[in-house]
Structures are given as structure tokens and as C-alpha cells.
Design a protein around this motif. Sequence first.
Motif, PDB file in Angstrom:
ATOM      1  N   ALA A   1       0.838  -1.207   0.000  1.00 43.44           N
ATOM      2  CA  ALA A   1       0.000   0.000   0.000  1.00 43.44           C
ATOM      3  C   ALA A   1       0.870   1.254   0.000  1.00 43.44           C
ATOM      4  O   ALA A   1       0.597   2.222  -0.725  1.00 43.44           O
ATOM      5  CB  ALA A   1      -0.933  -0.018   1.210  1.00 43.44           C
ATOM      6  N   PHE A   2       1.934   1.242   0.809  1.00 45.09           N
ATOM      7  CA  PHE A   2       2.857   2.381   0.830  1.00 45.09           C
ATOM      8  C   PHE A   2       3.494   2.582  -0.545  1.00 45.09           C
ATOM      9  O   PHE A   2       3.585   3.712  -1.039  1.00 45.09           O
ATOM     10  CB  PHE A   2       3.950   2.153   1.873  1.00 45.09           C
ATOM     11  CG  PHE A   2       3.630   2.694   3.237  1.00 45.09           C
ATOM     12  CD1 PHE A   2       3.618   4.059   3.472  1.00 45.09           C
ATOM     13  CD2 PHE A   2       3.340   1.842   4.289  1.00 45.09           C
ATOM     14  CE1 PHE A   2       3.325   4.572   4.726  1.00 45.09           C
ATOM     15  CE2 PHE A   2       3.040   2.336   5.551  1.00 45.09           C
ATOM     16  CZ  PHE A   2       3.034   3.706   5.773  1.00 45.09           C
ATOM     17  N   ALA A   3       3.942   1.492  -1.154  1.00 49.20           N
ATOM     18  CA  ALA A   3       4.608   1.595  -2.453  1.00 49.20           C
ATOM     19  C   ALA A   3       3.657   2.122  -3.523  1.00 49.20           C
ATOM     20  O   ALA A   3       4.031   2.964  -4.356  1.00 49.20           O
ATOM     21  CB  ALA A   3       5.168   0.231  -2.857  1.00 49.20           C
ATOM     22  N   CYS A   4       2.428   1.636  -3.498  1.00 45.07           N
ATOM     23  CA  CYS A   4       1.431   2.077  -4.473  1.00 45.07           C
ATOM     24  C   CYS A   4       1.171   3.575  -4.349  1.00 45.07           C
ATOM     25  O   CYS A   4       1.173   4.315  -5.341  1.00 45.07           O
ATOM     26  CB  CYS A   4       0.143   1.277  -4.272  1.00 45.07           C
ATOM     27  SG  CYS A   4      -1.285   1.928  -5.156  1.00 45.07           S
ATOM     28  N   LEU A   5       0.948   4.039  -3.123  1.00 48.58           N
ATOM     29  CA  LEU A   5       0.639   5.453  -2.911  1.00 48.58           C
ATOM     30  C   LEU A   5       1.845   6.339  -3.196  1.00 48.58           C
ATOM     31  O   LEU A   5       1.696   7.462  -3.700  1.00 48.58           O
ATOM     32  CB  LEU A   5       0.143   5.666  -1.481  1.00 48.58           C
ATOM     33  CG  LEU A   5      -1.275   5.148  -1.206  1.00 48.58           C
ATOM     34  CD1 LEU A   5      -1.585   5.188   0.290  1.00 48.58           C
ATOM     35  CD2 LEU A   5      -2.300   5.977  -1.983  1.00 48.58           C
ATOM     36  N   ALA A   6       3.040   5.850  -2.886  1.00 50.76           N
ATOM     37  CA  ALA A   6       4.246   6.634  -3.172  1.00 50.76           C
ATOM     38  C   ALA A   6       4.404   6.831  -4.674  1.00 50.76           C
ATOM     39  O   ALA A   6       4.758   7.929  -5.139  1.00 50.76           O
ATOM     40  CB  ALA A   6       5.469   5.939  -2.588  1.00 50.76           C
ATOM     41  N   ARG A   7       4.153   5.796  -5.462  1.00 52.96           N
ATOM     42  CA  ARG A   7       4.254   5.943  -6.916  1.00 52.96           C
ATOM     43  C   ARG A   7       3.190   6.910  -7.435  1.00 52.96           C
ATOM     44  O   ARG A   7       3.476   7.784  -8.256  1.00 52.96           O
ATOM     45  CB  ARG A   7       4.098   4.588  -7.610  1.00 52.96           C
ATOM     46  CG  ARG A   7       4.236   4.690  -9.121  1.00 52.96           C
ATOM     47  CD  ARG A   7       4.119   3.360  -9.816  1.00 52.96           C
ATOM     48  NE  ARG A   7       2.787   2.790  -9.653  1.00 52.96           N
ATOM     49  CZ  ARG A   7       2.423   1.605 -10.130  1.00 52.96           C
ATOM     50  NH1 ARG A   7       3.312   0.861 -10.759  1.00 52.96           N
ATOM     51  NH2 ARG A   7       1.206   1.153  -9.969  1.00 52.96           N
ATOM     52  N   ARG A   8       1.955   6.768  -6.929  1.00 54.65           N
ATOM     53  CA  ARG A   8       0.899   7.676  -7.372  1.00 54.65           C
ATOM     54  C   ARG A   8       1.212   9.123  -6.978  1.00 54.65           C
ATOM     55  O   ARG A   8       0.949  10.056  -7.737  1.00 54.65           O
ATOM     56  CB  ARG A   8      -0.444   7.248  -6.767  1.00 54.65           C
ATOM     57  CG  ARG A   8      -1.093   6.025  -7.397  1.00 54.65           C
ATOM     58  CD  ARG A   8      -1.511   6.281  -8.843  1.00 54.65           C
ATOM     59  NE  ARG A   8      -2.410   7.414  -9.009  1.00 54.65           N
ATOM     60  CZ  ARG A   8      -3.721   7.312  -9.323  1.00 54.65           C
ATOM     61  NH1 ARG A   8      -4.266   6.104  -9.476  1.00 54.65           N
ATOM     62  NH2 ARG A   8      -4.456   8.383  -9.512  1.00 54.65           N
ATOM     63  N   ALA A   9       1.774   9.316  -5.786  1.00 50.13           N
ATOM     64  CA  ALA A   9       2.118  10.669  -5.344  1.00 50.13           C
ATOM     65  C   ALA A   9       3.167  11.293  -6.258  1.00 50.13           C
ATOM     66  O   ALA A   9       3.178  12.511  -6.470  1.00 50.13           O
ATOM     67  CB  ALA A   9       2.621  10.643  -3.905  1.00 50.13           C
ATOM     68  N   ASP A  10       4.035  10.456  -6.819  1.00 49.22           N
ATOM     69  CA  ASP A  10       5.060  10.949  -7.745  1.00 49.22           C
ATOM     70  C   ASP A  10       4.464  11.263  -9.110  1.00 49.22           C
ATOM     71  O   ASP A  10       4.927  12.166  -9.808  1.00 49.22           O
ATOM     72  CB  ASP A  10       6.164   9.899  -7.868  1.00 49.22           C
ATOM     73  CG  ASP A  10       7.292  10.348  -8.791  1.00 49.22           C
ATOM     74  OD1 ASP A  10       7.851  11.439  -8.552  1.00 49.22           O
ATOM     75  OD2 ASP A  10       7.599   9.616  -9.744  1.00 49.22           O
ATOM     76  N   GLU A  11       3.403  10.534  -9.492  1.00 46.12           N
ATOM     77  CA  GLU A  11       2.817  10.682 -10.821  1.00 46.12           C
ATOM     78  C   GLU A  11       1.722  11.750 -10.896  1.00 46.12           C
ATOM     79  O   GLU A  11       1.611  12.469 -11.886  1.00 46.12           O
ATOM     80  CB  GLU A  11       2.210   9.346 -11.276  1.00 46.12           C
ATOM     81  CG  GLU A  11       3.206   8.228 -11.460  1.00 46.12           C
ATOM     82  CD  GLU A  11       2.522   6.904 -11.741  1.00 46.12           C
ATOM     83  OE1 GLU A  11       3.209   5.967 -12.154  1.00 46.12           O
ATOM     84  OE2 GLU A  11       1.277   6.813 -11.536  1.00 46.12           O
ATOM     85  N   ASP A  12       0.885  11.836  -9.869  1.00 46.27           N
ATOM     86  CA  ASP A  12      -0.324  12.659  -9.934  1.00 46.27           C
ATOM     87  C   ASP A  12      -0.015  14.144  -9.791  1.00 46.27           C
ATOM     88  O   ASP A  12       0.932  14.550  -9.109  1.00 46.27           O
ATOM     89  CB  ASP A  12      -1.316  12.242  -8.839  1.00 46.27           C
ATOM     90  CG  ASP A  12      -1.812  10.815  -9.036  1.00 46.27           C
ATOM     91  OD1 ASP A  12      -1.619  10.270 -10.135  1.00 46.27           O
ATOM     92  OD2 ASP A  12      -2.398  10.256  -8.086  1.00 46.27           O
ATOM     93  N   GLY A  13      -0.864  14.937 -10.406  1.00 50.43           N
ATOM     94  CA  GLY A  13      -0.702  16.379 -10.359  1.00 50.43           C
ATOM     95  C   GLY A  13      -1.387  17.001  -9.162  1.00 50.43           C
ATOM     96  O   GLY A  13      -2.136  16.335  -8.434  1.00 50.43           O
ATOM     97  N   PRO A  14      -1.181  18.296  -8.915  1.00 50.13           N
ATOM     98  CA  PRO A  14      -1.814  18.985  -7.794  1.00 50.13           C
ATOM     99  C   PRO A  14      -3.325  19.093  -7.984  1.00 50.13           C
ATOM    100  O   PRO A  14      -3.856  18.858  -9.073  1.00 50.13           O
ATOM    101  CB  PRO A  14      -1.140  20.360  -7.800  1.00 50.13           C
ATOM    102  CG  PRO A  14      -0.656  20.546  -9.202  1.00 50.13           C
ATOM    103  CD  PRO A  14      -0.303  19.189  -9.700  1.00 50.13           C
ATOM    104  N   THR A  15      -3.995  19.473  -6.923  1.00 49.89           N
ATOM    105  CA  THR A  15      -5.455  19.512  -6.939  1.00 49.89           C
ATOM    106  C   THR A  15      -6.015  20.876  -7.353  1.00 49.89           C
ATOM    107  O   THR A  15      -7.208  20.985  -7.642  1.00 49.89           O
ATOM    108  CB  THR A  15      -6.005  19.174  -5.542  1.00 49.89           C
ATOM    109  OG1 THR A  15      -5.435  20.085  -4.582  1.00 49.89           O
ATOM    110  CG2 THR A  15      -5.650  17.752  -5.155  1.00 49.89           C
ATOM    111  N   ALA A  16      -5.211  21.901  -7.362  1.00 55.12           N
ATOM    112  CA  ALA A  16      -5.694  23.260  -7.626  1.00 55.12           C
ATOM    113  C   ALA A  16      -6.391  23.357  -8.978  1.00 55.12           C
ATOM    114  O   ALA A  16      -5.890  22.852 -10.003  1.00 55.12           O
ATOM    115  CB  ALA A  16      -4.525  24.248  -7.573  1.00 55.12           C
ATOM    116  N   GLY A  17      -7.557  23.994  -8.994  1.00 57.14           N
ATOM    117  CA  GLY A  17      -8.278  24.232 -10.239  1.00 57.14           C
ATOM    118  C   GLY A  17      -9.057  23.042 -10.758  1.00 57.14           C
ATOM    119  O   GLY A  17      -9.680  23.142 -11.834  1.00 57.14           O
TER     120      GLY A  17
END
Length: 385
Positions: A140-156
Amino acid sequence: MSTDREKWIGRAEAEALIGVKSQTLYAYVSRGLLEARPDPEHPRRSLYSIADLLRLKDHTSPRVARPPVERSPGVVLTSGLTEVREDGVRFRGQDAVALSETPTLEQVARLVWGGTSDDPFADQRPRVDVIFPGTPRSRAFACLARRADEDGPTAGRSPVSLRREAASILNEVVDAIAGPGPRLHIHQRLARAWKLTEVSSPILRQAMILSIDHQADAAVLAARVTADAGASLSAATLAGLAAFSGPDLGGRLAQVNSFVIEARRTDARSACRVRLSEGLSLPGFEHGPHPGGDPRARTLIEAARLSEPLADIAHVGEAMTGRSPSLALALCLATRNLDLPRDAAFALMAVGRCVGWLAHAMEQTGSSSHFQPTLRYVGVGPNPA
């Protein structure tokens, strides 16, 4: 001159001295009001401090327990997600226990995320490179860490877009824990991974729904602070999971699970007595905001249809401490009853809490109230000239 032995007495004498029953005596021990130690002549029995007993008998004496851990003043958050009341917990105004009876986790997630008109889980597909090594927790940690590196910010971003991203994050976390497979409901995917029958799988659904949120703990605060900084939803969820892995939150599940395993190996009464005689508390019987007991825990225990040895743990612990089982204990008892892997309780609560962290992150993203912490320096001053 009195000997050390004369400062301690047995259980029956202790009960007679202060006029209480066994469960009250054990409760005094668990709360740190009465010191107990093993009887050197009968190791399975306990001796109790006469000085502490006399202090308890004299109601004019202050009852001093172990000093509490000093904590900084809490942060006050405003939220429309979860209401914790003495009689239960509500998500978006709806009773958590009632929600756990029929809907899927996905349906409740849509409610908690504030978007029942659209279905963010529609057309979600498994990711081919979702497999990670290690335990469900590390995956779960590895999955979320990869997504955190890939996903963009939430603004807008629009609420619909954020909800679709939240559903994608939740789906990948479940795939990381259970392994990729058909796009069944989340509880069915976990049941398939753990080789449970369709008859047993609803208990997984209930466990996750009841675990979605509780109160503003460190994990919720971590998720909201990260979202307030404009980071991605996956980064906020990763922050929530990181805080949740600490000893006071998800780490408590490991303590409770170890206690359940020990009580199952011997018997409930012996396991409880040993811990209380050593001055230790019983994991899973802590004070909570529900005077009559947490209805979520009661619901999960009833739905699990526990075997007699496991049901005894709940009954005996409650009788000895005067406190009802916690949701953590109910979850550990339910997973033990199904002979699931030892880390299944953590996996179920973590998936449920992911729904909550994502909800908090999205709510904070749309909030006009931002965190403004102040750091007060208390270190050494400058060196004198």
C-alpha cells in the motif's frame, strides 16, 4: 520490622479489604490505580499492594494514576464529513452502522465524497504494473508513493475530476493489497484474494465501511495538511497512511491482534488475568467517546458470529475492565474468526480509512480555511559575546 511480603495480599483479601468484586479490582490495576505483582509462591496468582488498597479504601485520598502524556493543544477543524456522538458515528448525517448493512464500500465512498450523482468507479480498469513485493502494508505504501510521484496537484480541478481520481487511487490500493483481478466490488476482490466464500465476504464490506472515519486523529490531520499545501490526493492519502502506521493508530491493531492470538492460544480469562496482574491494560478495551460502547464494534462482533473462544475474549475482557470492546478489537476478532492472514485487520481498516482520508483531502482542497501553524522556538539562545 515488617517484611516485604507483608506489604502485599492476595485477591480474596484485597476484595474483602475494599469491598469490591474481581472485575473492579482488575479495573483498578488496568487504570494504574493499584499495583499488582505475581505471587512468588504461586506464579499464576497475583498479589496486591496494601498501600494502594488502603488509599483506594480511603475516599479522601487522591486517586493518582500514571501521569498522562503531555500533548499540545489540539487543532480545531470544521468538517461536514463525520459526526461522533455518544450513541454512534454518522457519515454525512447517516448512521455508520445502518450504512454498513447493505451498500457496498464504493456506494458509501460516493456518499462520503459528496458525489452520489456521478459514479467515479465506472469504467475503472486494473493497472498492469500494480504488483509490488512485500506485505499488504508495504505494498500500500509503495502504491501510494508511486501515485504521489505521478499525480498532479489539486488546484483548479473540478469535484467530479477529483472524485474520479480518488476512485482510481482507492482501486490501485486495493489491487496492491489483493492483487489484480476482475473488477468486482472491493470486498469481493479482497475475499477472492483471501479465498473466502461469497457467504463470508459481507463481513469484509462491513468492516471497511465502519472503519472509514472516526474523529480528527493524527492521520486525518496529516492528510488535510498535505492537501492544504496543494499536493495531490494520493500524496495526502500517503500522509494519512504514514501517520496511521504509528503505534497509537494502526499500530494498536497489532497489539490487539497479538492479545487475541495469545488469548486464543490459552483461554480468555487466563490471558486477561496475566496482563492485569502485571499492571498492563487489556488491548481493545480502552476508554472511548461512547459511554454505552461503540455500536460499530458491537455490530461487527454480532455479524461475525464468533466462535466461543473468540466471543469469550470480548465477554471476559468487558467483565474485567468494565469497558466495551473497541472497533479495533472487533475487527481483529472477526478476521481471526475467518482465519485470515495476521495483517488482514490492518488491510481492511487501511482501505476503509483511505476512503476517509480522500474525503478529508477533497474537503480541505475546497476549503477557504487554511492551516497557519506557528512555531515557538524554545531552544538555546545565542552565544554571549
